[in-house]
Design an enzyme around this catalytic site. Structure first.
Site, PDB file in Angstrom:
ATOM      1  N   PRO A   8      19.912  71.526  34.234  1.00 33.59           N
ATOM      2  CA  PRO A   8      20.479  70.534  35.148  1.00 33.59           C
ATOM      3  C   PRO A   8      21.233  69.426  34.411  1.00 33.59           C
ATOM      4  CG  PRO A   8      18.190  71.030  35.692  1.00 33.59           C
ATOM      5  CD  PRO A   8      18.461  71.635  34.357  1.00 33.59           C
ATOM      6  N   GLU A   9      22.500  69.274  34.736  1.00 36.43           N
ATOM      7  CA  GLU A   9      23.306  68.153  34.250  1.00 36.43           C
ATOM      8  C   GLU A   9      23.980  67.546  35.473  1.00 36.43           C
ATOM      9  OE1 GLU A   9      25.383  68.712  30.588  1.00 36.43           O
ATOM     10  OE2 GLU A   9      24.028  70.282  29.903  1.00 36.43           O
ATOM     11  N   LYS A  25      21.656  62.100  36.777  1.00 36.86           N
ATOM     12  CA  LYS A  25      20.767  63.250  36.908  1.00 36.86           C
ATOM     13  C   LYS A  25      19.635  62.991  37.900  1.00 36.86           C
ATOM     14  CE  LYS A  25      21.600  64.610  32.096  1.00 36.86           C
ATOM     15  NZ  LYS A  25      20.951  64.976  30.814  1.00 36.86           N
ATOM     16  N   ARG A  61      17.479  68.182  20.589  1.00 35.78           N
ATOM     17  CA  ARG A  61      18.101  69.219  21.397  1.00 35.78           C
ATOM     18  C   ARG A  61      18.923  70.152  20.508  1.00 35.78           C
ATOM     19  NH1 ARG A  61      18.571  66.801  26.576  1.00 35.78           N
ATOM     20  NH2 ARG A  61      16.931  65.248  26.764  1.00 35.78           N
TER      21      ARG A  61
END
Length: 289
Positions: free
Chosen positions: A2-3, A51, A250
């Site tokens: 999800p972005e 978000k 990340r």
């Protein structure tokens, strides 16, 4: 993952399913809100903010949720089997006469007074897909910490809201710099183009079922998820390494030929060269939600 674009899509689906309808079912499966009952109240709208998702309910209440990595909202028709995951992963159910919205694995779920929405989203920078988008402010925010690596600065939602790990890697590739380049070393012409590029990518993908940044048939992304595979521009194997501020790291992808700037000291084994030996790397210069 999800972005900003996928959260925008989730908000649209929720809005279409619930807005202007009265809730006939309200089931919060988190201890803090287990006794909350919103039945009989109309849903006014569902608004994305970076978000975050803000579901505004009659009576001045907001259901605030955040998907993080694994969360999802699923919409079901009456009698349709729920298929978003096992029952123990359900955090909330909001239903009307003709649709039911089920929130799975939501790591953030709160009920706020709508007047206090800023408690949840007030820290965010300009929203790439929102009415408050301000490219000059976004660039000023990014530049406020000039020594910070560009990739980390892009992920910091206080600078601009909506960029996640995929877009971070793709934006840096399209700018021709590594994600470890300090913000103040970004050439002025590329710095001036950065906010417009980020918004262009998210806007182009907010209505697409599959995220694309390349415009090339058969290839959706330039570098993200392509470790060891040939760069779509020059053929050099794409590399991957973890990047973060120490609290969260990340996987970050880049092409060492197409992107100038520092690289990390350690390359992930996912980014080894086909021979199995780690590729050489130059030393680097000295809330993601």
């Amino acid at each position: 993952m999800p972005e900003g674009d996928t959260v925008w899509q989730a908000a649209r689906r929720l809005h279409d399913a619930l807005a202007s309808k009265v809730l006939t079912r309200s089931d919060f499966r988190v201890p803090r809100y287990a006794l909350v009952d919103l039945t009989g109240r109309a849903v006014l709208d569902v608004t994305p903010r970076g978000k975050h998702l803000l579901t505004h309910v009659e009576g001045g209440l907001t259901v605030h949720s955040h998907l993080r990595m694994d969360g999802a909202w699923k919409i079901f028709a009456p009698g349709q089997r729920w298929s978003g995951g096992p029952a123990h992963q359900i955090r909330v159910v909001l239903g009307t006469a003709d649709r039911t919205a089920v929130g799975y694995r939501l790591p953030v779920l709160d009920i706020l007074r709508t007047a206090d929405d800023q408690r949840a989203v007030g820290h965010l920078g300009p929203d790439l897909l929102g009415p408050d988008w301000d490219p000059d402010l976004a660039m000023a925010n990014l530049s406020a910490d000039p020594a910070r690596p560009l990739g980390e600065a892009l992920l910091d939602q206080r600078n601009l809201a909506g960029v996640g790990n995929v877009y971070k890697s793709e934006i840096c590739f399209l700018l021709g710099v590594t994600p470890w380049l300090p913000v103040d070393e970004l050439p002025p012409d590329r710095a001036g183009y950065l906010p417009a590029l980020a918004q262009k990518l998210l806007e182009a993908n907010r209505d697409r079922p599959v995220r694309r940044t390349t415009g090339l048939r058969g290839h959706d992304l330039f570098v993200y998820g392509r470790a060891r595979r040939p760069c779509l521009r020059c053929g050099t194997p794409v590399r991957v390494a973890d990047q973060g501020d120490g609290s969260s790291e990340r996987p970050t992808y880049w092409c060492p030929a197409c992107q100038s700037g520092p690289a990390p000291r350690r390359i992930s084994r996912r980014g080894e060269s086909p021979s199995g030996r780690p590729p050489p790397a130059a030393p680097p210069p000295s809330p993601w939600s």
